[in-house]
Design an enzyme around this catalytic site. Structure first.
Site, PDB file in Angstrom:
ATOM      1  N   ASN A 133       0.985  -1.105   0.147  1.00  0.00           N
ATOM      2  CA  ASN A 133      -0.177  -0.091  -0.014  1.00  0.00           C
ATOM      3  C   ASN A 133       0.926   1.325   0.047  1.00  0.00           C
ATOM      4  OD1 ASN A 133      -1.492   2.212   1.133  1.00  0.00           O
ATOM      5  ND2 ASN A 133      -2.902   0.751   1.747  1.00  0.00           N
ATOM      6  N   HIS A 140       0.906   6.299   1.649  1.00  0.00           N
ATOM      7  CA  HIS A 140       1.554   7.159   2.654  1.00  0.00           C
ATOM      8  C   HIS A 140       2.556   7.801   1.731  1.00  0.00           C
ATOM      9  CE1 HIS A 140      -0.616   6.120   6.241  1.00  0.00           C
ATOM     10  NE2 HIS A 140      -0.392   4.910   5.896  1.00  0.00           N
ATOM     11  N   HIS A 197      -5.585   3.591  -1.783  1.00  0.00           N
ATOM     12  CA  HIS A 197      -7.013   3.867  -1.244  1.00  0.00           C
ATOM     13  C   HIS A 197      -7.411   5.311  -1.773  1.00  0.00           C
ATOM     14  CE1 HIS A 197      -9.887   4.126   2.394  1.00  0.00           C
ATOM     15  NE2 HIS A 197     -10.627   4.209   1.319  1.00  0.00           N
ATOM     16  N   ARG A 243      -9.490   7.851  -1.447  1.00  0.00           N
ATOM     17  CA  ARG A 243     -10.704   8.076  -0.319  1.00  0.00           C
ATOM     18  C   ARG A 243     -11.461   9.268  -1.153  1.00  0.00           C
ATOM     19  NH1 ARG A 243     -10.682   7.515   4.999  1.00  0.00           N
ATOM     20  NH2 ARG A 243      -8.828   5.987   5.745  1.00  0.00           N
ATOM     21  N   ARG A 248      -7.540  12.735   0.110  1.00  0.00           N
ATOM     22  CA  ARG A 248      -6.543  13.272   1.076  1.00  0.00           C
ATOM     23  C   ARG A 248      -5.292  13.061   0.687  1.00  0.00           C
ATOM     24  NH1 ARG A 248      -6.920   9.593   6.698  1.00  0.00           N
ATOM     25  NH2 ARG A 248      -9.251  10.411   6.417  1.00  0.00           N
ATOM     26  N   GLU A 257      -8.659   0.326  -3.130  1.00  0.00           N
ATOM     27  CA  GLU A 257      -9.439   0.200  -1.819  1.00  0.00           C
ATOM     28  C   GLU A 257     -10.416   1.404  -2.172  1.00  0.00           C
ATOM     29  OE1 GLU A 257      -7.340   0.607   1.582  1.00  0.00           O
ATOM     30  OE2 GLU A 257      -6.199  -1.390   1.354  1.00  0.00           O
ATOM     31  N   THR A 299      -8.488   3.487   8.200  1.00  0.00           N
ATOM     32  CA  THR A 299      -9.699   2.727   8.268  1.00  0.00           C
ATOM     33  C   THR A 299      -9.901   1.970   9.692  1.00  0.00           C
ATOM     34  OG1 THR A 299      -8.927   2.201   5.729  1.00  0.00           O
ATOM     35  CG2 THR A 299     -10.883   0.703   6.777  1.00  0.00           C
ATOM     36  N   GLU A 351     -10.723  -9.452   2.753  1.00  0.00           N
ATOM     37  CA  GLU A 351      -9.215  -9.289   3.483  1.00  0.00           C
ATOM     38  C   GLU A 351      -9.825  -9.031   4.997  1.00  0.00           C
ATOM     39  OE1 GLU A 351      -7.169  -5.743   2.069  1.00  0.00           O
ATOM     40  OE2 GLU A 351      -6.539  -5.410   4.126  1.00  0.00           O
ATOM     41  N   HIS A 367      -3.931  -4.849   7.720  1.00  0.00           N
ATOM     42  CA  HIS A 367      -3.962  -3.617   8.711  1.00  0.00           C
ATOM     43  C   HIS A 367      -3.156  -3.651   9.782  1.00  0.00           C
ATOM     44  CE1 HIS A 367      -5.511   0.188  10.171  1.00  0.00           C
ATOM     45  NE2 HIS A 367      -6.407   0.244   9.122  1.00  0.00           N
TER      46      HIS A 367
HETATM   47  N1  PXP Z   1      -5.889  -2.959   4.119  1.00  0.00           N
HETATM   48  C1  PXP Z   1      -6.986  -2.052   4.253  1.00  0.00           C
HETATM   49  C2  PXP Z   1      -8.158  -2.373   4.002  1.00  0.00           C
HETATM   50  C3  PXP Z   1      -6.514  -0.750   4.716  1.00  0.00           C
HETATM   51  O1  PXP Z   1      -7.403   0.166   4.940  1.00  0.00           O
HETATM   52  C4  PXP Z   1      -5.177  -0.529   5.026  1.00  0.00           C
HETATM   53  C5  PXP Z   1      -4.696   0.772   5.574  1.00  0.00           C
HETATM   54  O2  PXP Z   1      -4.812   1.835   4.317  1.00  0.00           O
HETATM   55  C6  PXP Z   1      -4.198  -1.573   4.902  1.00  0.00           C
HETATM   56  C7  PXP Z   1      -4.464  -2.695   4.453  1.00  0.00           C
HETATM   57  C8  PXP Z   1      -2.607  -1.361   5.192  1.00  0.00           C
HETATM   58  O3  PXP Z   1      -2.607  -1.135   6.532  1.00  0.00           O
HETATM   59  P1  PXP Z   1      -1.364  -0.621   7.148  1.00  0.00           P
HETATM   60  O4  PXP Z   1      -0.962   0.773   6.469  1.00  0.00           O
HETATM   61  O5  PXP Z   1      -1.315  -0.503   8.536  1.00  0.00           O
HETATM   62  O6  PXP Z   1      -0.149  -1.671   6.800  1.00  0.00           O
END
Ligand code: PXP
Length: 236
Positions: A6, A9, A42, A44, A48, A69, A100, A150, A187
């Site tokens: 992901n 960030h 993601h 959003r 953001r 996402e 999330t 997931e 997550h």
């Molecule tokens: N899966 C989902 C559905 C999420 O919303 C997120 C956070 O954006 C992640 C995985 C990844 O989480 P993390 O950034 O804590 O690894």
């Protein structure tokens, strides 16, 4: 065993200065070079971090599996239908949340998710749902036509009762597999807490962002991804 990285960030850092760098597309390529099996973003509703531009450029540039996402809104369905990611993970979205907050509670969803998912699937995208580790959610996910779930590992990554949470996730993962769903998890997963999860054979994919992007600050993204891949390969 698939690792989807992901890269939200990276866009968060870009947006902190409203610059055009660091570019999440660049990050995606680095992640792929480090061995990522897929890229997750993601988009959003408040835009953001990730923007439509990122999604559409990623679609053309990356060579691995693109996971979008998104909240199950009409707007997002339109964007997804244009961008055509390989798969879509439906997540809940609350205004102002830092990240999330939990899985999508399928018991309380008011809309016709079955029709919503069926429409996306008919356009060639796989569709999954981010759920809390709960067997009832699995049943609902099957009913509305999801291809995968997931499992939300947030609670697992925060609890002191790791064993109990691992057992809970394993049970739900098995139930989901029995129902024919593909099972992913994500997550809050990092380089340490992933280890017990890797013994759950039913989980065949991980979505990891924050830990990898944070480590990348010190070792570079390619290496941060490759280290995670090595950990996963070491067990599975
Ligand atoms: N899966 C989902 C559905 C999420 O919303 C997120 C956070 O954006 C992640 C995985 C990844 O989480 P993390 O950034 O804590 O690894």
């Amino acid at each position: 065993m698939e690792l989807s990285v992901n890269i939200d960030h990276v866009a968060t850092v870009r947006e902190a200065r409203k610059e055009n760098f660091p570019d999440p597309v660049h990050a995606a390529v680095e992640a792929e070079l480090g061995g990522a099996d897929g890229i997750t973003v993601h988009l959003r509703s408040d835009r953001r971090h990730i923007k439509e531009r990122d999604l559409s450029v990623l679609r053309h540039v990356i060579r691995t599996d693109l996971n979008l996402e998104m909240a199950a809104t009409v707007e997002m369905a339109g964007i997804a239908s244009e961008a055509k990611p390989d798969r879509i993970t439906l997540v809940p979205e609350a205004p102002g949340e830092v990240t999330t907050q939990g899985g999508l509670n399928l018991m309380t969803v008011k809309q016709d998710l079955k029709a919503y998912i069926s429409d996306l699937k008919s356009k060639g995208m796989r569709v999954g749902i981010f759920i809390d580790p709960d067997a009832e959610q699995v049943k609902e996910a099957v009913r509305v036509g999801a291809g995968y779930v997931e499992i939300n590992t947030n609670e697992y990554t925060r609890t002191k009762r790791v064993k109990d949470e691992t057992i809970k996730i394993a049970r739900v993962a098995k139930a989901a597999r029995r129902e024919g769903l593909i099972v992913h998890a994500g997550h809050g997963i990092d380089y340490r807490n992933i280890l017990p999860l890797l013994h759950i054979q039913e989980i065949t994919g991980y979505s990891i962002g924050y830990a990898i992007i944070s480590r990348a600050l010190f070792v570079g993204l390619r290496q941060a991804v490759s280290e995670m891949k090595e950990i996963i390969k070491g067990v599975r």
